[in-house]
Design an enzyme around this catalytic site. Sequence first.
Site, short mmCIF file in Angstrom:
data_model
loop_
_atom_site.label_atom_id
_atom_site.label_comp_id
_atom_site.label_asym_id
_atom_site.label_seq_id
_atom_site.Cartn_x
_atom_site.Cartn_y
_atom_site.Cartn_z
CB SER A 17 -0.96 -0.04 1.20
OG SER A 17 -1.99 0.90 1.04
CG HIS A 147 -5.44 -2.84 0.30
ND1 HIS A 147 -4.72 -2.54 -0.83
CD2 HIS A 147 -4.94 -2.05 1.29
CE1 HIS A 147 -3.83 -1.60 -0.55
NE2 HIS A 147 -3.94 -1.29 0.73
#
Length: 194
Positions: A17, A147
């Site tokens: 990320s 994610h």
Amino acid sequence: WDSPVVDKERVALTGHSRDGKAALCAAAFDERFAAVIANGSGCGGAGSFYTVGSGSESLDTMLGAFPHWLSGTLLDLPASLRRHVPVDMIFARALIAPRHVLLTEAEEDKWANPYGAYVNTVLAREICAFLGHDETVNGMTRRPGGHGQLDPDWRYLIEFLDCVFYGEAPQTDFNAEYFDTAWLALDWSVPERG
């Protein structure tokens, strides 16, 4: 860096990320890193500002939600010019070239713009070919899920590094086609070598 236990020819970076954005940035500015693996790095990372998939984070969203991640230059850019920002994340990939890059993405992580990341990967292959490095691995993987940097991502990372650092044949196709890029029309050409 000067430690005798560090193989200076085989140093890689990874991050997930926002840390994936940081890994790409570090590799763009420091040629000592031979490879970078960015996981779900999205907008301002591996993803494109211009080629944005459905449901993906945009530059406008990032400027509103995470202004502390961006430079003052982007923050001061009038909203009317944001669609025409003069750089895109392919520039970071060009700075990393001809070194190796792997993007580990997730199918349900639309926010991280896997489509834009894949387009930039295809373009990065062209850059490496232009530089005379067809053997450079510019790859991408996609796994089910959302994610996160999960076990499959770590397995891809190890397989990738075994391939680029030790010449082991990968079981994973790092050049798999995840999206149709037939529409890509590059408006530049490779100059003749003299």
